[in-house]
Design an enzyme around this catalytic site. Structure first.
Site, PDB file in Angstrom:
ATOM      1  CG  PHE A   1      76.769  72.037 103.620  1.00  0.00           C
ATOM      2  CD1 PHE A   1      77.652  72.721 102.787  1.00  0.00           C
ATOM      3  CD2 PHE A   1      75.664  71.417 103.045  1.00  0.00           C
ATOM      4  CE1 PHE A   1      77.436  72.791 101.425  1.00  0.00           C
ATOM      5  CE2 PHE A   1      75.444  71.480 101.687  1.00  0.00           C
ATOM      6  CZ  PHE A   1      76.329  72.164 100.870  1.00  0.00           C
ATOM      7  CB  THR A   2      75.359  77.620 104.960  1.00  0.00           C
ATOM      8  OG1 THR A   2      76.072  77.778 103.717  1.00  0.00           O
ATOM      9  CG2 THR A   2      76.278  77.899 106.134  1.00  0.00           C
ATOM     10  CB  CYS A   3      73.114  73.611 101.268  1.00  0.00           C
ATOM     11  SG  CYS A   3      71.930  73.304  99.947  1.00  0.00           S
ATOM     12  CB  THR A   4      68.490  76.885 103.204  1.00  0.00           C
ATOM     13  OG1 THR A   4      68.589  77.504 101.918  1.00  0.00           O
ATOM     14  CG2 THR A   4      69.138  77.752 104.265  1.00  0.00           C
ATOM     15  CB  SER A   5      68.419  73.065  99.006  1.00  0.00           C
ATOM     16  OG  SER A   5      67.715  72.068  98.298  1.00  0.00           O
TER      17      SER A   5
END
Length: 782
Positions: free
Chosen positions: A751-755
């Site tokens: 999952f690429t959500c940097t948050s």
């Protein structure tokens, strides 16, 4: 040997002794050849056992007053006291008394045999100002000699009446005192003569140099029962000593250092007590009298025994001065109320808690009348000094801290004078502390200043809303101060109810969020959102927060959360996501601005931005990156093609092959002073910088929910990779490191959500190296 009775100065002998001698005369004047064998201590009265006759003996009982006069140390000694008078025959010839030389010799020999074994000394009985009593008439105890009030020094055990000389210098007196004190410490019972240091000279003596350290220790040895009357202690140092049951009458303690000296159960009447300015801790007086003693204006009198004053005149002081009465004590006052006098006599906040105000107030409440009378005299002196408002301004706080409290408020004279002083003090507090935090309130502030501020808000209720920053701080400290009284808390709660009912406040408390959720404060828990601050600019805006949040925002730590509050407009909660805390505090709630800025200056993330985006080459981007650190969410997004291309142009040279270039790495170490740091310390800093750039790339700042600037993701991952190379031990595990790395690049289906990555890394850093994180991460993101 003929001795005339006229040689005795009978006027100086106590009345009971006069009666005794008169009785002897009466029973011998008629020519009886009586033999007076003894005068003993019994419980009979003076005239009870009198037998007269030509050859009968006469026995006299010694009354209690005479027993006391001889000053025996204990009851056992008292019962052994004996006066022996032998072979006294009245010749009926002008009162002449004949005592044969043979009898005198026998009496002296018997006396010496009796006492040399015990004491090796004899004390002749003397009366002040009189010649010695006849030889053979002596006063003693069977176990140890005693001395009368005349306090005659010891004489050698011989027929001579010559007395030993007094010490001739302060050093000799000090040596004598050391000897007596050490004997007492060893358990020896000292006689009154042993403890008699009247007329002694201890000038310039430092007692810590002549006594064992145990006398200077807390709860250490005590100097007990000594007579120092009419003695000189000028320029001596008696610090940390404890004098118990001692007499200092008419002594001079001028410029004496008496830091933490304790006087208990002592007589300090008629003493000149002006202790040195080098005295750090005030002496204490416990059950001690100070009649007609001159006291400095910076003394603590909490344990003094006070009496009604007599008609004595004020003491004479070479430097001059005025005086006021405090009971039977004299307090020194200045000749003129100059600027220095105002500060020295009245400003205890500037003089380690010492002033004439605190001296008078230190007396217990049972002396309220005496305290009020003395304060009235002080106020009269100040009023007569015609001090200007500017002259009183530096001591307004000290004045109201005492005079605005009972029992002084019961005096019409004091109340009339202090009221305008209190009003000016309150106005200055409103002007100073509405926009900045109050100093951390200590015991003095909680007990003496907060009640005055409550009273001032009660008198001027409009100030509650016009200066809600100060008002909420006062209520906060009243409700949380451990040294505040229940009465103070009750008054604070009542005033806050008035504040909440004000039309400018009440619209904000009926939203299901305030206090106990029904519009009333809940003082049983610090987690309840009980406090409501009004905006200094917009009457429609308010901040609602809990006790804990308000406390930590006024006195922040590196971990303080600056968004843990409700921002209300017209009573409705509004989002703070896109509001800069620094702008909110600057415009609406300035009471937090200084503390926030102080914490912000300790955050050094901006130094890396200046390295990458110099203001000369990338001024606009630099401003955008810095502005984004001042808020939790940014409306500026850098995902368009032009922005992505521009960022790639800037960051690609720093990341050859996706890793930090050696030159750029050295720039980072230099900027954060890590060149000589350990690999672990370098790794922790790089890890925290990585969390910040992960935040930049997230949807909260320059990215969106579906896209983010690749250059920022790549730079964040490169910082983390370098941290792993330097110190893998700072990471939770190799698996977690791999997971974070995959998320940055979107590899292996991660999952690429940097948050999410930023939050996860931030939690780890806060747990294991919080101080490093707090020195880097912007406050708005913390």
């Amino acid at each position: 040997m003929k001795i005339s009775s006229g040689a005795i100065n009978f006027s100086t002998i106590p009345n009971q002794v006069k009666k005794l001698i008169t009785s002897i005369r009466e029973h011998t004047k008629n020519g009886f050849a009586s033999k007076i064998t003894s005068v003993k201590n019994t419980h009979a009265s003076l005239n009870e056992k009198i037998k007269t006759g030509k050859s009968s003996s006469i026995e006299f009982a010694l009354p209690q007053k005479i027993k006391d006069f001889f000053q025996p140390k204990d009851k056992n000694t008292l019962n052994k006291t004996l006066i022996t008078v032998k072979n006294i025959k009245d010749t009926n010839n002008a009162g002449k008394i004949n005592i044969s030389a043979e009898d005198v010799s026998k009496m002296n020999a018997a006396f010496m045999r009796k006492h040399i074994a015990n004491q090796s000394r004899d004390y002749n009985y003397r009366v002040t100002g009189a010649a010695p009593l006849p030889g053979g008439v002596s006063v003693s105890a069977n176990n140890r000699p005693t001395v009368s009030e005349g306090r005659t020094p010891p004489v050698s055990p011989s027929l001579s009446l010559q007395a030993t000389s007094f010490p001739s210098s302060p050093a000799d007196w000090a040596k004598k005192l050391t000897d007596a004190v050490l004997r007492q410490k060893a358990g020896e019972t000292l006689t009154a003569a042993d403890r008699d240091f009247s007329n002694a000279d201890f000038r310039n003596i430092t007692f810590s140099k002549i006594l064992p350290p145990s006398f200077m220790e807390r709860d250490g040895d005590i100097i007990k029962g000594f007579n120092f009357s009419n003695s000189k202690f000028t320029y001596s140092d008696i610090s940390h000593l404890h004098f118990d049951e001692c007499r200092f009458t008419y002594s001079t303690l001028s410029d004496v250092v008496c830091s933490n000296t304790k006087f208990s159960n002592s007589d300090m009447n008629e003493v000149f007590l002006q202790y040195s300015i080098t005295t750090q801790q005030q002496p204490s007086f416990i059950d001690t009298t100070l009649k007609n003693t001159l006291i400095r204006h910076k003394a603590n009198l909490s344990g003094v025994i006070l009496h009604e004053p007599d008609n004595s005149s004020p003491p004479s002081v070479s430097r001059g001065g005025n005086f006021i009465r405090l009971g039977d004590i004299w307090l020194q006052m200045p000749l003129l109320w100059t600027e220095n006098a105002v500060d020295g006599f009245l400003n205890h906040e500037h003089n380690n808690g010492k002033s004439i105000l605190m001296t008078i107030d230190s007396l217990p409440d049972k002396y309220s009348q005496e305290k009020v009378r003395a304060m009235e005299d002080l106020v009269k002196s100040l009023r007569g000094g015609r001090l200007t408002e500017a002259g009183i301004r530096p001591v307004e706080s000290s004045l109201v801290s005492v005079l605005a409290h009972p029992p002084y408020t019961q005096s019409a004279l004091i109340s009339e004078w202090i009221r305008p002083v209190q009003e000016r003090f309150f106005a200055h507090q409103c002007q100073t502390y509405n926009d900045v935090p109050l100093p951390a309130p200590d015991t003095y502030y909680q007990q003496r200043i907060l009640p005055v501020l409550l009273d001032s808000f009660d008198r001027n209720s409009a100030a509650m809303t016009t200066h809600s920053g100060l008002f909420n701080q006062v209520i906060l400290h009243c409700m949380t101060g451990v040294d505040c009284t229940d009465g103070t808390r009750q008054k604070a709660a009542a005033l806050y109810e008035q504040y909440l009912a004000h039309p400018a406040v009440s619209p904000h408390i009926h939203n299901g969020l305030f206090g106990n959720y029904d519009g009333s404060p809940d003082w049983t828990t610090r987690a309840a959102d009980n406090f409501l601050l009004l905006s200094s600019q917009d009457s429609d805006t308010a901040m609602m927060l809990s006790t804990n949040t308000l406390l930590t925002m006024l006195n922040p730590t590196p971990d303080t959360a600056w968004d843990n509050f409700y921002l209300l407009r017209a009573g409705e909660n509004v989002s703070t996501a896109q509001i800069s805390p620094v702008e909110l505090f600057r415009h609406d709630f300035p009471v937090f601005l200084a503390a926030f800025n102080q914490q912000a200056t300790q955050r050094r993330f901006g130094e890396l931005i200046d390295i990458i985006l110099s203001t000369e080459e990338h001024g606009e981007l630099n401003q955008q990156f810095i502005a984004a650190t001042n808020q939790k969410h940014s409306t500026v997004k850098l995902i368009d093609d032009a922005s992505v291309s521009r960022l790639n142009t800037i960051f690609d040279p720093l990341l050859p092959e996706g890793k930090l270039s050696p030159a750029h790495y050295q720039h980072i170490l230099s900027a954060y002073h890590l060149t000589d740091a350990t690999p672990q310390k370098q790794a922790e800093t790089l890890f925290c910088l990585s969390t910040a750039f992960a935040r930049y790339s997230s949807s909260a700042i320059f990215g969106t929910e579906h896209d983010s600037p690749p250059a920022l993701r790549g730079y964040a991952e490169a910082l983390m990779q370098k941290a792993w190379e330097l110190s893998p031990a700072i990471f939770p595990s190799s698996e977690q490191f791999t997971d974070w790395s995959d998320r940055f690049h979107g590899l292996h289906g991660a999952f690429t959500c940097t948050s999410v990555v930023a939050d996860s890394m931030q939690r780890h850093a806060r747990k294991y190296f919080p101080s490093v994180l707090s020195s880097i991460l912007p406050l708005a993101w913390a």
